[in-house]
Design an enzyme around this catalytic site. Structure first.
Site, PDB file in Angstrom:
ATOM      1  N   HIS A  14       0.854  -1.198   0.000  1.00 19.74           N
ATOM      2  CA  HIS A  14       0.000   0.000   0.000  1.00 19.74           C
ATOM      3  C   HIS A  14       0.884   1.239   0.000  1.00 19.74           C
ATOM      4  O   HIS A  14       1.836   1.339   0.777  1.00 19.74           O
ATOM      5  CB  HIS A  14      -0.902   0.012   1.235  1.00 19.74           C
ATOM      6  CG  HIS A  14      -1.912  -1.099   1.255  1.00 19.74           C
ATOM      7  ND1 HIS A  14      -2.951  -1.189   0.350  1.00 19.74           N
ATOM      8  CD2 HIS A  14      -2.028  -2.173   2.067  1.00 19.74           C
ATOM      9  CE1 HIS A  14      -3.671  -2.264   0.626  1.00 19.74           C
ATOM     10  NE2 HIS A  14      -3.129  -2.890   1.653  1.00 19.74           N
ATOM     11  N   GLU A  37      21.561  16.399  26.092  1.00 19.43           N
ATOM     12  CA  GLU A  37      22.696  16.820  25.276  1.00 19.43           C
ATOM     13  C   GLU A  37      22.355  18.095  24.513  1.00 19.43           C
ATOM     14  O   GLU A  37      22.917  18.358  23.448  1.00 19.43           O
ATOM     15  CB  GLU A  37      23.074  15.684  24.304  1.00 19.43           C
ATOM     16  CG  GLU A  37      24.495  15.698  23.833  1.00 19.43           C
ATOM     17  CD  GLU A  37      25.463  15.118  24.828  1.00 19.43           C
ATOM     18  OE1 GLU A  37      25.012  14.498  25.813  1.00 19.43           O
ATOM     19  OE2 GLU A  37      26.660  15.275  24.620  1.00 19.43           O
TER      20      GLU A  37
END
Lengths: 261, 385
Positions: free
Chosen positions: B283, B368
């Site tokens: 699909h 971070e």
């Protein structure tokens, strides 16, 4: 073959094949196996390498030499072998056609030729390569060198005086233990050991270690194939199963459709 | 020989032989050691010490530490190659390993020979951990807003404050600590974790990367010898920030590893699952999602390689590290969410691997340096260059 004096230290020669990686789904296209896929060290040869390195760690073997026969890319295989603990390596290189045409007899002959220089006390190889599943080379090498063999090793012990090795072989109905004098060829089976990871530090070191490259055509061996491949085809696609209503229908199908009884 | 000639004329986008071996080995490690136990550590939150130790034994930990201090001495590029593979296995475990790199970075940036030999040497002598102790309950993105105070008393500093969200906080042997002094400004220290006055609060229960140890650490009249100061007084903030130039690329690559895992799981599932008479992979809606996943993974990986190589070349890579981190973190979240979507109801269920990936992915946009902070860094750079 005449046995020279008992070695105080042994040299192990390990055959490592740059084989189609075990994760690859092999395909056949145009009557040929698609070979341009990921290759890696044959898993049974990893076991052979581990066996050799363990013998070295125990002080029984003083040098491990890894040998591969393959195309140019096969050098990766001996680099991995050196990162696992081989002290040096030999790469017998041929072009793709030469390698494709190699049969197990010629591979064994190459090892026999290398023996003239390497003088291995023990030849360790995987029991078979997972791409062609031939399971011939170790046996043929032993025959060519006229030395004993211990195949399908699930256990391996070198005698204290290094004159022989006891091999516990995996056979169809259990285990068979043989004691063979050295030098000998040992082929390694699945349960012999669990191969280690190449340590990152050793991968870095392996880069600088010596690989002796030899051209296959320079060895003076007759590489003419003894067999001809008639056809290569993929196995038939698996058809779906079906449910049977009762035993009679089962017997009918087994007899008349599957022709199994 | 041909390959070298090609490399001279162009850049090479392929790994060389040695890099390939490193990648193969790390990939094998993830498959054989990490993946079999990842779900267990995720469910229980148990710290993956066994995996950590095995990684350490095989040279997969402390990759940036130079050989003279006992480390593998890998380049930034080699290190991120490893990081992607370990993250593919489990980012919780990957983060536990990577936190050593984060703590080590300030020491590598500003430490004296004695400090490097001592503290990096500890990490390479045994499979133990270190932690980067900067964030506070009241200061995350705004690092300069930290309140942990250091007061100089003769040959020592006395430190008071609270840190929060410290990865490896509970298991670390030593910390890189950022504190502030009224007289001297920002100070960066290496501190033994068993120094009196340091209290480790309970392990935080997080959405994802659950086996990673994250917790608050409090400092009450902790005495730190002045010889534990990294660099000069006042350098602390700069040192802490410089660390990120080396650590953001690996963190970004962790996001790539997670995304690749989610993508591969989604592809495999899409080929099997049937809807409306065919595999869902047939699909277009699913196909387009998979294509988008793959595009971003490939693009993100190259951004990380670029940031890592710039660091290896000794060039300033701050904006590259930020771009890599921001892009890869954002994309990993999209990939993981879409992977759950492709799995449908099964994706929401803990019996399938993708819900863990979605939970694990989120933190990449936060730690971070949040994706917002990364955009600040990038826009600041692009407007001044």
């Amino acid at each position: 073959m005449l046995r020279r004096t008992l070695p105080s230290s042994m040299r192990a020669v390990v055959g490592v094949k740059h084989a189609v990686d075990y994760t690859i789904k092999v395909q056949v296209k145009g009557g040929q196996v698609v070979k341009d896929v990921r290759h890696s060290m044959n898993p049974f040869d990893e076991i052979a390498m581990e066996a050799a390195v363990q013998l070295k760690e125990k002080g029984i073997v003083s040098e491990v030499v890894a040998v591969t026969i393959g195309n140019a890319k096969a050098v990766e295989c001996v680099r991995v072998a050196m990162s696992l603990g081989a002290d040096r390596s030999v790469h017998v290189v041929g072009d793709q056609t030469a390698i494709d045409n190699l049969e197990t007899l010629q591979v064994a002959k190459i090892f026999a030729k290398l023996h003239e220089e390497l003088q291995g006390d023990i030849y360790l190889m995987g029991k078979q390569a997972i791409d062609d599943d031939q399971c011939h080379t170790p046996q043929m090498l032993a025959g060519l060198l006229n030395i004993p063999q211990g195949t399908f090793a699930a256990g391996l012990t070198v005698a204290d005086d290094k004159s022989s090795v006891t091999v516990q072989r995996e056979v169809d109905d259990g285990h068979q233990t043989v004691n063979v004098s050295l030098p000998a060829v040992v082929s390694c089976d699945l349960r012999l050991n669990t191969p280690r990871f190449p340590n990152i530090r050793n991968i870095m070191k392996a880069k600088k270690m010596p690989v002796n490259t030899m051209k296959i055509e320079d060895l003076g061996i007759d590489l003419t194939p003894r067999t001809a491949t008639l056809e290569i085809s993929a196995p038939e696609a698996r058809k779906g199963g079906g449910k049977v209503a009762d035993v009679d229908e089962l017997i009918n199908k087994l007899k008349n459709e599957a022709k199994a009884i | 020989m041909m390959r070298r000639a090609v490399q001279r004329r162009f850049m090479s986008f392929s790994l060389n032989e040695e890099q390939q071996m490193i990648q193969d080995m790390a990939r094998k490690f993830a498959k054989e050691v990490m993946i079999p136990v990842a779900a267990h550590h995720d469910k229980t939150g148990e710290y993956p010490q066994d995996v950590f130790a095995k990684a350490w034994e095989n040279g997969l930990a402390n990759t940036h530490v130079p050989e003279q201090y006992g480390g593998p001495g890998l380049s930034n590029l080699d290190s991120v190659i490893i990081t992607e593979e370990l993250a593919y296995g489990c980012t919780g475990m990957g983060t536990a390993l990577e936190a050593n790199g984060l703590a080590s970075a300030p020491v590598l940036v500003a430490g004296s020979e004695e400090q490097k030999t001592e503290y990096l040497g500890r990490l390479t002598a045994e499979p133990i951990q270190a932690a980067y102790c900067v964030t506070e309950p009241g200061a995350g993105s705004d690092v300069q807003g930290i309140k942990t105070k250091a007061v100089k008393k003769g040959d020592e500093y006395v430190v008071n404050g609270s840190k929060m969200w410290i990865t490896n906080g509970g298991v670390a042997n030593w910390y890189f600590l950022l504190a502030k002094s009224e007289e001297e400004g920002f100070l960066g220290f290496v501190v033994d974790a068993d120094t009196p006055g340091i209290t480790k609060l309970p392990k935080e229960i997080n959405m994802g990367q659950r086996c990673s140890d994250t917790r608050g650490i409090t400092f009450e009249d902790v005495v730190i010898p002045a010889k534990n100061l990294l660099g000069k007084p006042g350098d602390g903030f700069k040192i802490a920030m410089k660390a990120f130039d080396k650590t953001r690329p690996p963190v970004a690559m962790g996001a790539v590893g997670l995304a690749r895992r989610a993508y591969e799981e989604a592809v495999a599932y899409a080929k099997e699952r049937q809807t409306f008479g065919k595999a869902i992979a047939e699909h277009q809606a699913i196909q387009f999602m998979l294509a988008d996943m793959l595009m971003g993974i490939e693009a993100g990986r190259l951004l990380v390689y670029q940031a890592a190589i710039a660091a290896d070349e000794g060039k300033r890579n701050t904006h590259l590290a930020s771009m890599a981190k921001c892009f890869c973190a954002d994309h990993a979240n999209k990939v993981a969410t879409d992977a759950v979507q492709i799995f449908g109801g099964n994706g929401f269920n803990s019996g399938y691997p993708v819900e863990k990936l979605m939970r694990d992915a989120k933190i990449y946009q936060i730690y971070e340096g949040t994706s917002q902070v990364q955009r600040m860094i990038i826009s600041r750079w692009l407007l001044s260059n």
